[in-house]
Design a protein around this motif. Sequence first.
Motif, short mmCIF file in Angstrom:
data_model
loop_
_atom_site.label_atom_id
_atom_site.label_comp_id
_atom_site.label_asym_id
_atom_site.label_seq_id
_atom_site.Cartn_x
_atom_site.Cartn_y
_atom_site.Cartn_z
N THR A 1 4.60 8.17 1.71
CA THR A 1 4.99 9.20 0.73
C THR A 1 5.17 10.58 1.35
O THR A 1 5.11 11.58 0.64
N GLY A 2 5.39 10.61 2.67
CA GLY A 2 5.70 11.90 3.29
C GLY A 2 4.83 12.25 4.47
O GLY A 2 4.49 13.42 4.66
N SER A 3 4.50 11.29 5.31
CA SER A 3 3.66 11.56 6.48
C SER A 3 4.35 12.50 7.46
O SER A 3 5.55 12.40 7.69
N GLY A 4 3.54 13.38 8.03
CA GLY A 4 4.04 14.25 9.08
C GLY A 4 3.54 13.82 10.43
O GLY A 4 3.83 14.47 11.45
N ASP A 5 2.76 12.74 10.48
CA ASP A 5 2.26 12.22 11.75
C ASP A 5 2.99 10.91 12.09
O ASP A 5 4.05 10.63 11.56
N ALA A 15 0.84 -1.20 0.00
CA ALA A 15 0.00 0.00 0.00
C ALA A 15 0.87 1.24 0.00
O ALA A 15 2.08 1.19 0.27
N ILE A 16 0.24 2.38 -0.29
CA ILE A 16 0.87 3.68 -0.12
C ILE A 16 0.13 4.41 1.00
O ILE A 16 -1.05 4.13 1.25
N ALA A 17 0.82 5.32 1.67
CA ALA A 17 0.19 6.01 2.79
C ALA A 17 0.81 7.39 2.99
O ALA A 17 1.98 7.60 2.71
N GLN A 51 9.99 5.31 3.65
CA GLN A 51 9.46 6.59 3.20
C GLN A 51 10.21 7.06 1.96
O GLN A 51 11.42 6.99 1.87
N ARG A 52 9.41 7.55 1.01
CA ARG A 52 9.97 8.07 -0.23
C ARG A 52 9.02 9.13 -0.78
O ARG A 52 7.82 8.89 -0.88
#
Length: 359
Positions: free
Chosen positions: A34-38, A7-9, A53-54
């Motif tokens: 793909t760039g979570s800030g949480d 999956a992507i998230a 992460q990418r």
Amino acid sequence: MKICVYAIAKNESKFAARWAASMAEADEIYVLDTGSGDDTMEILQKKGVHTIQRIIEPWRFDAARNASLELVPEDADICVCTDLDEVFEPGWRALLEKAWKAGETTRAAYRYTWNFEADGSEGHVFYLDKIHARHGYAWTHPVHEVLSWQGEGQEKRITVEGMQLNHHADPEKSREQYLPLLELSVREAPEDDRNVHYLGREYLFRGRWDDCIATLKRHLSLPSAAWRDERCASMRFIARAYAAKGDDAAAEEWGWRAIAEAPHLREPYMDLAWLLYQKKDWEGVIYLTGRALRITDRARNYITENTAWGSRPYDLRSLAFYYTGQYQQALEAAKEAARLSPNDERLKENIRKMKETSA
């Protein structure tokens, strides 16, 4: 048989634990963040999910999906692509293993509930096919991405009966990126009829009536636009756009064209019935709802709409019977509408009034 979920998230902390628990029947689970800030990644890692992460720049869903697929080991037998706001009902793996034929099957479809009504009942339901063999597939298109077969020979599809995936959408999630990505998708592949249809539908959602009409008429003109169900949907959406513009004559014309294109579907009959209901054409409503209710097999594709399969056909029919003085038929139809929507107070009130009238 080795089954892997991927999956992507991005910023999915509210769904991460629930999703991971639902996917736990797989051998391995992989997520491309793909760039979570949480704390999405931390939650997933605690649940045993492999995460990396990418940043995908410029953003495209197909690029992100392909990057997440690359995380899955080469020796995986089956890849299951889901999103973090989706949940499998328990027992999905056993059903998949039973249906999948090793060395033969390449792709599997399963029942998918895209949304739920306020009372918890199912809304939009169709069959999704994002389960596939590890090799021979790649994702294409910037948005509304498609799993494309690129292997040798022909892909071999199955349907896994009883397998159920439920989507619990985040109402706060923005759709702003969809339109520019759809426009990009059409620029990249202007003759791809599916992309053009989706773009026209997106214009409808955004109230861009003229763009909707022009785009969907172009969809209908494409030589590859041969699937009658989707052509019918384009005609229905054109009718809705004309109705929104106040051109009821054009809306009705396109409504009848939609019926002629796919008379095996309930949806075009109910779209036109709704238009005629608003015009108080009661005889027309009675005819169209009657024709709709003769159709008892619901399509398994995304074209299906829950309003055509819930209480609305009986609701409109009951009102049309009532306003033409056919009170007993009105009451019978109203009771059926209330049976299908038991929490709708308006329908209950309709029954009360119709009982008084027919007494």
